[in-house]
Design a protein around this motif. Structure first.
Motif, PDB file in Angstrom:
ATOM      1  N   ILE A  38       0.838  -1.208   0.000  1.00 44.87           N
ATOM      2  CA  ILE A  38       0.000   0.000   0.000  1.00 44.87           C
ATOM      3  C   ILE A  38       0.868   1.251   0.000  1.00 44.87           C
ATOM      4  N   LEU A  39       1.944   1.250   0.773  1.00 37.35           N
ATOM      5  CA  LEU A  39       2.863   2.393   0.770  1.00 37.35           C
ATOM      6  C   LEU A  39       3.523   2.560  -0.592  1.00 37.35           C
ATOM      7  N   LYS A  40       3.936   1.454  -1.192  1.00 39.61           N
ATOM      8  CA  LYS A  40       4.554   1.515  -2.525  1.00 39.61           C
ATOM      9  C   LYS A  40       3.548   2.026  -3.554  1.00 39.61           C
ATOM     10  N   LEU A  41       2.322   1.543  -3.443  1.00 39.87           N
ATOM     11  CA  LEU A  41       1.273   1.974  -4.359  1.00 39.87           C
ATOM     12  C   LEU A  41       0.991   3.471  -4.213  1.00 39.87           C
ATOM     13  N   SER A  42       1.010   3.960  -2.992  1.00 41.26           N
ATOM     14  CA  SER A  42       0.711   5.379  -2.756  1.00 41.26           C
ATOM     15  C   SER A  42       1.755   6.306  -3.365  1.00 41.26           C
ATOM     16  N   MET A  43       2.904   5.779  -3.715  1.00 39.70           N
ATOM     17  CA  MET A  43       3.955   6.576  -4.348  1.00 39.70           C
ATOM     18  C   MET A  43       4.016   6.358  -5.862  1.00 39.70           C
ATOM     19  N   ASN A  44       3.155   5.492  -6.373  1.00 39.48           N
ATOM     20  CA  ASN A  44       3.150   5.151  -7.787  1.00 39.48           C
ATOM     21  C   ASN A  44       2.487   6.279  -8.586  1.00 39.48           C
ATOM     22  N   GLY A  45       3.186   6.800  -9.574  1.00 41.52           N
ATOM     23  CA  GLY A  45       2.674   7.903 -10.394  1.00 41.52           C
ATOM     24  C   GLY A  45       1.394   7.561 -11.131  1.00 41.52           C
ATOM     25  N   TYR A  46       1.317   6.342 -11.670  1.00 38.65           N
ATOM     26  CA  TYR A  46       0.095   5.925 -12.365  1.00 38.65           C
ATOM     27  C   TYR A  46      -1.097   5.953 -11.410  1.00 38.65           C
ATOM     28  N   PHE A  47      -0.889   5.468 -10.196  1.00 44.80           N
ATOM     29  CA  PHE A  47      -1.960   5.419  -9.204  1.00 44.80           C
ATOM     30  C   PHE A  47      -2.423   6.824  -8.829  1.00 44.80           C
ATOM     31  N   ILE A  48      -1.478   7.720  -8.637  1.00 37.19           N
ATOM     32  CA  ILE A  48      -1.809   9.097  -8.255  1.00 37.19           C
ATOM     33  C   ILE A  48      -2.605   9.789  -9.360  1.00 37.19           C
ATOM     34  N   VAL A  49      -2.156   9.622 -10.612  1.00 41.80           N
ATOM     35  CA  VAL A  49      -2.875  10.243 -11.731  1.00 41.80           C
ATOM     36  C   VAL A  49      -4.275   9.634 -11.864  1.00 41.80           C
ATOM     37  N   ALA A  50      -4.394   8.322 -11.660  1.00 39.78           N
ATOM     38  CA  ALA A  50      -5.707   7.676 -11.723  1.00 39.78           C
ATOM     39  C   ALA A  50      -6.641   8.247 -10.661  1.00 39.78           C
ATOM     40  N   LEU A  51      -6.133   8.449  -9.457  1.00 36.26           N
ATOM     41  CA  LEU A  51      -6.962   9.038  -8.402  1.00 36.26           C
ATOM     42  C   LEU A  51      -7.407  10.454  -8.765  1.00 36.26           C
ATOM     43  N   VAL A  52      -6.493  11.229  -9.349  1.00 38.16           N
ATOM     44  CA  VAL A  52      -6.832  12.594  -9.775  1.00 38.16           C
ATOM     45  C   VAL A  52      -7.915  12.548 -10.860  1.00 38.16           C
ATOM     46  N   LEU A  53      -7.760  11.633 -11.820  1.00 41.46           N
ATOM     47  CA  LEU A  53      -8.782  11.499 -12.867  1.00 41.46           C
ATOM     48  C   LEU A  53     -10.135  11.130 -12.270  1.00 41.46           C
ATOM     49  N   TYR A  54     -10.139  10.236 -11.297  1.00 40.48           N
ATOM     50  CA  TYR A  54     -11.394   9.857 -10.664  1.00 40.48           C
ATOM     51  C   TYR A  54     -11.999  11.023  -9.867  1.00 40.48           C
ATOM     52  N   ALA A  55     -11.171  11.838  -9.269  1.00 47.97           N
ATOM     53  CA  ALA A  55     -11.679  13.024  -8.566  1.00 47.97           C
ATOM     54  C   ALA A  55     -12.313  13.997  -9.559  1.00 47.97           C
ATOM     55  N   ILE A  56     -11.630  14.219 -10.676  1.00 45.47           N
ATOM     56  CA  ILE A  56     -12.181  15.091 -11.719  1.00 45.47           C
ATOM     57  C   ILE A  56     -13.487  14.514 -12.251  1.00 45.47           C
ATOM     58  N   ALA A  57     -13.506  13.202 -12.479  1.00 45.84           N
ATOM     59  CA  ALA A  57     -14.706  12.547 -12.985  1.00 45.84           C
ATOM     60  C   ALA A  57     -15.874  12.681 -12.011  1.00 45.84           C
ATOM     61  N   THR A  58     -15.586  12.604 -10.734  1.00 51.84           N
ATOM     62  CA  THR A  58     -16.648  12.737  -9.734  1.00 51.84           C
ATOM     63  C   THR A  58     -17.267  14.133  -9.780  1.00 51.84           C
ATOM     64  N   ILE A  59     -16.418  15.139  -9.878  1.00 51.98           N
ATOM     65  CA  ILE A  59     -16.915  16.520  -9.965  1.00 51.98           C
ATOM     66  C   ILE A  59     -17.714  16.715 -11.250  1.00 51.98           C
ATOM     67  N   LEU A  60     -17.194  16.192 -12.364  1.00 53.41           N
ATOM     68  CA  LEU A  60     -17.927  16.289 -13.628  1.00 53.41           C
ATOM     69  C   LEU A  60     -19.269  15.550 -13.552  1.00 53.41           C
ATOM     70  N   TRP A  61     -19.273  14.412 -12.888  1.00 51.01           N
ATOM     71  CA  TRP A  61     -20.500  13.628 -12.777  1.00 51.01           C
ATOM     72  C   TRP A  61     -21.593  14.407 -12.045  1.00 51.01           C
ATOM     73  N   VAL A  62     -21.218  15.062 -10.976  1.00 54.08           N
ATOM     74  CA  VAL A  62     -22.188  15.878 -10.229  1.00 54.08           C
ATOM     75  C   VAL A  62     -22.717  16.993 -11.135  1.00 54.08           C
TER      76      VAL A  62
END
Length: 117
Positions: A38-62
């Motif tokens: 989990i710590l390694k994953l939290s530093m993974n660039g792909y994971f971070i960008v995916a989370l940002v995309l999902y945050a943007i998607a959530t705002i767009l969805w609303v």
């Protein structure tokens, strides 16, 4: 008909699909569900960008839900079932089958049919 709102409802599945591909790429860092992975994953660039995309998607969805009925907006989420396998074929070299193509055609027809109703 507002082109900006209509464009957003079409862009939404692409954002979510890109996030799914990035989550798949980041899964290489998950050996198990333990603190180290989990710590390694939290530093993974792909994971971070995916989370940002999902945050943007959530705002767009609303925002989308403010302007479209849920039953109409949710139709377009079905496009994710087409886009994710296509992106996995392009970026991850995962195979596609004729059954997938037939299913994708059914999804597109279903969206068109329900949207026209």
């Amino acid at each position: 008909m507002d082109i900006t709102k209509d464009a957003l409802i079409l862009i939404m599945p692409f954002i979510l699909s890109a996030g799914q591909i990035l989550f798949k790429l980041s899964s290489k860092d998950v050996a198990a569900l333990d603190v180290s992975s989990i710590l390694k994953l939290s530093m993974n660039g792909y994971f971070i960008v995916a989370l940002v995309l999902y945050a943007i998607a959530t705002i767009l969805w609303v925002y989308i839900l403010k302007h479209f009925p849920l039953n109409k907006a949710y139709l377009f989420m079905g496009l994710s079932f087409i886009i994710v396998p296509l992106m996995s074929y392009i970026f991850l070299k995962e195979p596609l089958s004729l059954r997938y193509l037939a299913g994708a055609a059914c999804i597109v027809f279903g969206i068109w049919l329900a949207r026209a109703a």
